[in-house]
Design a protein around this motif. Structure first.
Motif, short mmCIF file in Angstrom:
data_model
loop_
_atom_site.label_atom_id
_atom_site.label_comp_id
_atom_site.label_asym_id
_atom_site.label_seq_id
_atom_site.Cartn_x
_atom_site.Cartn_y
_atom_site.Cartn_z
N SER A 19 0.81 -1.23 0.00
CA SER A 19 0.00 0.00 0.00
C SER A 19 0.84 1.27 0.00
O SER A 19 0.36 2.32 -0.42
CB SER A 19 -0.97 -0.01 1.19
N SER A 20 2.06 1.18 0.45
CA SER A 20 2.88 2.40 0.46
C SER A 20 4.36 2.04 0.49
O SER A 20 4.77 1.09 1.14
CB SER A 20 2.48 3.24 1.68
N VAL A 21 5.14 2.80 -0.22
CA VAL A 21 6.60 2.59 -0.22
C VAL A 21 7.28 3.95 -0.08
O VAL A 21 6.92 4.91 -0.75
CB VAL A 21 7.08 1.93 -1.54
N ARG A 22 8.23 4.03 0.85
CA ARG A 22 9.05 5.24 1.00
C ARG A 22 10.50 4.82 0.89
O ARG A 22 10.91 3.85 1.50
CB ARG A 22 8.84 5.90 2.36
N GLN A 23 11.25 5.57 0.09
CA GLN A 23 12.67 5.20 -0.03
C GLN A 23 13.56 6.27 0.58
O GLN A 23 13.33 7.47 0.40
CB GLN A 23 13.02 4.98 -1.50
N GLY A 24 14.53 5.84 1.31
CA GLY A 24 15.47 6.77 1.91
C GLY A 24 16.88 6.26 1.73
O GLY A 24 17.11 5.29 1.01
N LYS A 25 17.82 6.92 2.40
CA LYS A 25 19.18 6.41 2.29
C LYS A 25 19.76 6.16 3.67
O LYS A 25 19.27 6.68 4.67
CB LYS A 25 20.06 7.36 1.48
N VAL A 26 20.77 5.32 3.67
CA VAL A 26 21.43 4.99 4.92
C VAL A 26 22.93 5.15 4.69
O VAL A 26 23.46 4.74 3.65
CB VAL A 26 21.02 3.57 5.40
N ILE A 27 23.59 5.82 5.61
CA ILE A 27 25.02 6.09 5.46
C ILE A 27 25.75 5.51 6.66
O ILE A 27 25.44 5.87 7.80
CB ILE A 27 25.26 7.61 5.36
N GLU A 28 26.66 4.59 6.42
CA GLU A 28 27.45 4.00 7.50
C GLU A 28 28.80 4.70 7.57
O GLU A 28 29.54 4.72 6.58
CB GLU A 28 27.63 2.50 7.27
N LEU A 29 29.09 5.26 8.73
CA LEU A 29 30.33 6.03 8.90
C LEU A 29 31.23 5.35 9.91
O LEU A 29 30.76 4.90 10.97
CB LEU A 29 29.99 7.43 9.41
N GLU A 30 32.50 5.28 9.59
CA GLU A 30 33.52 4.80 10.53
C GLU A 30 34.21 6.05 11.05
O GLU A 30 34.92 6.74 10.29
CB GLU A 30 34.48 3.88 9.77
N LEU A 31 33.96 6.37 12.33
CA LEU A 31 34.46 7.63 12.89
C LEU A 31 35.50 7.39 13.97
O LEU A 31 35.59 6.29 14.52
CB LEU A 31 33.29 8.42 13.49
#
Lengths: 76, 76
Positions: free
Chosen positions: A34-46
């Motif tokens: 019924s619904s789709v939202r797309q986002g992003k994911v950022i993995e950081l090594e700090l």
């Protein structure tokens, strides 16, 4: 230390990419989507001890467009 | 039911987008960022009772390119 930043469009902001995925899933025969939202994911090594404040600054300045996107910081 | 699918490039696959973010963070004065990987996250609103198998099929067929990307399904 490892940190994951999730960036999603704010509720109410049109998400054409998500809409395209929803249509494509329907076309492939998957029902009930019924619904789709797309986002992003950022993995950081700090560096150890980087504060959440600094990470928030990274998000505000570069990783997210805070006018239309919200972000969430997750330590992993 | 709500499901979140995380799609990341497999280890060893070059991530130019992540590299660009790493450089940009350095240019903005953030130090100690040793690695950045960028992926996508897709939030799906599905019919109740959709099996993990079906969701896996969605990933294999559309959401992820399993040659270079791995995916993870999370129920929320």
């Amino acid at each position: 230390m490892k940190v994951r930043v999730h960036v999603m469009l704010k509720t109410g902001v049109l998400d054409p990419q998500g809409e395209a995925v929803r249509h494509a899933l329907g076309a492939l025969g998957f029902e009930g989507v019924s619904s789709v939202r797309q986002g992003k994911v950022i993995e950081l090594e700090l560096a150890e001890g980087t504060s959440d404040e600094t990470i928030g600054e990274m998000c505000e300045k570069l990783l997210a467009n805070t006018v239309i996107e919200s972000y969430r910081i997750e330590h992993i």
